[in-house]
Each structure stands twice: as structure tokens, then as C-alpha cells.
Design a protein around this motif. Sequence first.
Motif, PDB file in Angstrom:
ATOM      1  N   LEU A 121       6.325  71.263 -21.721  1.00 29.89           N
ATOM      2  CA  LEU A 121       5.585  72.383 -21.155  1.00 29.89           C
ATOM      3  C   LEU A 121       6.475  72.906 -20.036  1.00 29.89           C
ATOM      4  O   LEU A 121       6.729  72.201 -19.068  1.00 29.89           O
ATOM      5  CB  LEU A 121       4.256  71.835 -20.612  1.00 29.89           C
ATOM      6  CG  LEU A 121       3.210  72.758 -20.040  1.00 29.89           C
ATOM      7  CD1 LEU A 121       2.908  73.904 -20.991  1.00 29.89           C
ATOM      8  CD2 LEU A 121       1.927  71.956 -19.785  1.00 29.89           C
ATOM      9  N   GLN A 156      10.548  69.951 -32.229  1.00 29.61           N
ATOM     10  CA  GLN A 156      10.406  70.261 -30.810  1.00 29.61           C
ATOM     11  C   GLN A 156       9.267  71.237 -30.640  1.00 29.61           C
ATOM     12  O   GLN A 156       9.282  72.325 -31.206  1.00 29.61           O
ATOM     13  CB  GLN A 156      11.686  70.890 -30.263  1.00 29.61           C
ATOM     14  CG  GLN A 156      12.760  69.872 -29.959  1.00 29.61           C
ATOM     15  CD  GLN A 156      13.959  70.513 -29.286  1.00 29.61           C
ATOM     16  OE1 GLN A 156      13.815  71.372 -28.437  1.00 29.61           O
ATOM     17  NE2 GLN A 156      15.133  70.093 -29.689  1.00 29.61           N
ATOM     18  N   PHE A 157       8.318  70.835 -29.851  1.00 28.30           N
ATOM     19  CA  PHE A 157       7.218  71.726 -29.542  1.00 28.30           C
ATOM     20  C   PHE A 157       7.387  72.087 -28.083  1.00 28.30           C
ATOM     21  O   PHE A 157       7.356  71.222 -27.211  1.00 28.30           O
ATOM     22  CB  PHE A 157       5.882  71.022 -29.771  1.00 28.30           C
ATOM     23  CG  PHE A 157       4.700  71.925 -29.588  1.00 28.30           C
ATOM     24  CD1 PHE A 157       4.637  73.174 -30.196  1.00 28.30           C
ATOM     25  CD2 PHE A 157       3.629  71.521 -28.812  1.00 28.30           C
ATOM     26  CE1 PHE A 157       3.536  74.004 -30.041  1.00 28.30           C
ATOM     27  CE2 PHE A 157       2.513  72.340 -28.655  1.00 28.30           C
ATOM     28  CZ  PHE A 157       2.477  73.579 -29.263  1.00 28.30           C
ATOM     29  N   THR A 158       7.614  73.341 -27.806  1.00 24.22           N
ATOM     30  CA  THR A 158       7.815  73.761 -26.420  1.00 24.22           C
ATOM     31  C   THR A 158       6.799  74.826 -26.062  1.00 24.22           C
ATOM     32  O   THR A 158       6.677  75.835 -26.748  1.00 24.22           O
ATOM     33  CB  THR A 158       9.235  74.309 -26.216  1.00 24.22           C
ATOM     34  OG1 THR A 158      10.172  73.389 -26.765  1.00 24.22           O
ATOM     35  CG2 THR A 158       9.524  74.490 -24.746  1.00 24.22           C
ATOM     36  N   VAL A 159       6.065  74.559 -25.011  1.00 20.76           N
ATOM     37  CA  VAL A 159       5.035  75.488 -24.550  1.00 20.76           C
ATOM     38  C   VAL A 159       5.550  76.155 -23.283  1.00 20.76           C
ATOM     39  O   VAL A 159       5.945  75.488 -22.341  1.00 20.76           O
ATOM     40  CB  VAL A 159       3.724  74.728 -24.236  1.00 20.76           C
ATOM     41  CG1 VAL A 159       2.661  75.686 -23.787  1.00 20.76           C
ATOM     42  CG2 VAL A 159       3.270  73.926 -25.446  1.00 20.76           C
ATOM     43  N   TYR A 160       5.556  77.474 -23.292  1.00 16.45           N
ATOM     44  CA  TYR A 160       6.016  78.212 -22.115  1.00 16.45           C
ATOM     45  C   TYR A 160       4.828  78.793 -21.373  1.00 16.45           C
ATOM     46  O   TYR A 160       3.889  79.304 -21.985  1.00 16.45           O
ATOM     47  CB  TYR A 160       6.949  79.348 -22.536  1.00 16.45           C
ATOM     48  CG  TYR A 160       8.190  78.852 -23.243  1.00 16.45           C
ATOM     49  CD1 TYR A 160       9.276  78.391 -22.516  1.00 16.45           C
ATOM     50  CD2 TYR A 160       8.262  78.806 -24.634  1.00 16.45           C
ATOM     51  CE1 TYR A 160      10.412  77.912 -23.152  1.00 16.45           C
ATOM     52  CE2 TYR A 160       9.388  78.330 -25.282  1.00 16.45           C
ATOM     53  CZ  TYR A 160      10.460  77.883 -24.529  1.00 16.45           C
ATOM     54  OH  TYR A 160      11.577  77.401 -25.155  1.00 16.45           O
TER      55      TYR A 160
END
Lengths: 171, 171
Positions: A121, A156-160
Motif C-alpha cells: 500500500l 504483485q498487488f500494489t494499492v496506491y
Amino acid sequence: MANPTNFFNRSETTMEYDPASPELNQEPELLKTVLNKEGFRFTSQRQKILDLFQSAALGHHLNAEEIHQQLLERGEKISFSTIYRALHVMVRLGLLQELELAEGRKYYELNTPFMDQHHHLVCVHCGNVEEFEDATMTQVGSSESTSRGFSLLNCQFTVYGICPSCQSLLG
Amino acid sequence: MANPTNFFNRSETTMEYDPASPELNQEPELLKTVLNKEGFRFTSQRQKILDLFQSAALGHHLNAEEIHQQLLERGEKISFSTIYRALHVMVRLGLLQELELAEGRKYYELNTPFMDQHHHLVCVHCGNVEEFEDATMTQVGSSESTSRGFSLLNCQFTVYGICPSCQSLLG
DNA sequence: ATGGATAGCGAAAATGATTTTCAATAGTCC
DNA sequence: GGACTATTGAAAATCATTTTCGCTATCCAT
Ligand SMILES: [Mn+2]
Ligand SMILES: [Mn+2]
Ligand SMILES: [Zn+2]
Ligand SMILES: [Zn+2]
């Protein structure tokens, strides 16, 4: 060496995570074993770079610049070319994981067994990164890839978003 | 203009997805409206770049180089500086989405309403990209960010692997 | 419509992260 | 110990993206 030409072109090889050799990074002299097994040589530079990541909290999402800097602070001067080469090799060996946390540079961290994979995150304002685990994530990733015949390397899980403190700063 | 100094430094502004204005990209002359609303000027270059993405299948995961090239093929010569500037503005306005599909360059595609957000499965060998939707993904992303007080901007789930045809090539 | 203020354009130079080159050095294996 | 060659560091090269700057075109108010 196996594939000399495009060897350094990121993880374009079928080197998947090997669940049989999980805690390699913990042991002190195992690096040599892992390197030699694949035809690489053990060097003090590679050991020092890996050491940096293993001294936990210190390492964690390090980019080449930070690695170079932290090594200097430990009294070790290692060139950028060596740092980049070592990072590539260790990613290839499954010791490190390469992350795209946005911004034009790559970050690295110790790799973890696939099921313990965590996600990120990121505050797009201050760059602060928080981690979280979520089993459904890896499930979706693996089911999605097997259903299409892909052999899974990693997810890859990326939360912005904007972190609380930046929100108050920005009104 | 709101923030002239670091304006072009990617999406570091609190410009969240606005569920009230979803299909803006469909309509022909709306681009001007959207731009002007935020103090930007409408230009033929920006329209042509957006057109490229709107001619569906053609556009889809385009990088600056490809945009430049496809515009040339349409007889339009637009400089790279203009392309990059237009991409930043449109991402900021929520018309486009910026993707990190690995490899040292950024890709763009038309943005979609948050709930329809899709994710990507990338072959690290040939670069082939497949898309998939999964509601749990966006759920995890939003629950995870609200639980930490982050204001969510967007989520990217990227699965890396080797596609079937590359698997057979590599043995 | 006209005109002033200035955002945006293109060309060229600058930047910054990463990669490559190359001669010297140092692991690995016999 | 010695041959073979992967690895190193320094410097130069790449490559995507950004910035600079003089000129043009858009926007807004008259
Ligand atoms: Mn992490
Ligand atoms: Mn897509
Ligand atoms: Zn923040
Ligand atoms: Zn492939």
C-alpha cells in the motif's frame, strides 16, 4: 554459465520459486552453495549486499542508491555496477524480490515463500509503504494463471493512495 | 493552474476517481470540457492522443514510443515532450490509467470505473499481456486502504509468469 | 470579434537510473 | 599451484523521461 547473452535481462528464465529450499537466506554460508549450484561465483560483495537485507528492519524495500549508501555507512564501498549485477543474480536465484512501487526506480526485498507473499500500500505523496498479507490475492493469482496455462512466477498487488498524514497536510 | 511547480510529478495530487463522471472518454467533444474544468487548455494534440486510445483494440497498453509511432502512421507528428505531457494530464484527469507492467517503461490505457477495474497477467519472456477481472481484488484493495486511513487512488494486481507458447519454446 | 495573458508546442539539451565496456582481479576446479 | 573465466570498479554509454526556451495557439474578458 547457462545463458550468457540475455542473462541479465530480468527474470526471463524459467527459474521458479523452489519450495524445497525456503530458508536459504537465513543461513550464513549458504549463499555460496546457492550461487555455485547455478554456476555463479561467491564473492564478498554479494555476501555484503545480502547481509544488508538480512539485517531486517534496516533492509526492506531498498533501491540501488540506498544499498550503496548503507554499505558506505558500514564502511564498504561497492560500485553501482556490482550492486546492480548482484541484485539481478539474487532475484534470479529467488533470494530477492524485485518490486515496482512506482517512481522510476526498482526496489528489492528478501523473497519469501509464495504462500507468505505480502503486498503493498503506497502513499503516492510521501512514498510511505505499508505491507499486508491476504491469501485470496495469491489464490486469484495462481488460479488465474493456471487457467490460462501460464506458469506462475510471482504476483504483485500494489494499492496506491494517500496516507492519513498526507491527507491532513493537503487539506 | 493549481500547483505549477510539482505539477507534472505524477499523480501526487488528491484527484480521485469521480464516479459521477464515468463515460467522459466516449463523447467526442467532452475532452475540452474536462480539460478546461481543471484549467488546462484543449489542444488538437491532446485530442489526437486520446483518439488513439479510443480506437479500442488498436490502443491498449500503449507506451510513449508506440503512441508516437501510431500517430505517425496516422500522419500526425507529435513530439515526445507533448506526448508525455498529455499523458500526465490525462492520467491526472482520470481519463487514462498508468500501468507498470515491468520493463523500464510505462504503459497507458483508457481508465475505467473503479469497480470494472481489470488486472494483468504478463509473460516475462515475450511481454504478452492478458487481462482479467476479479471483484475480490478491488474489495481487498479498498478495505485494506480504508482500514489504514488511506484514501484509495487505484490498485494494480500484476501476475508475472511464462505464457504457454514461451513454455514450449523454453522446453 | 479582438487582444492580452499565458498554457502548450517542438526541438534540443539535460537528467537520472540502469547497463555496458574493458582491463585487472579473484573464485573454482583440476 | 595454475588455468580458465566470472566478477569487479571506473568510466562511458543507454534509454526513457523531463526540462528549457523561443514561438504559437487557446482562453477569457472586453
Ligand atoms: Mn514488502
Ligand atoms: Mn489493461
Ligand atoms: Zn503520505
Ligand atoms: Zn510468452
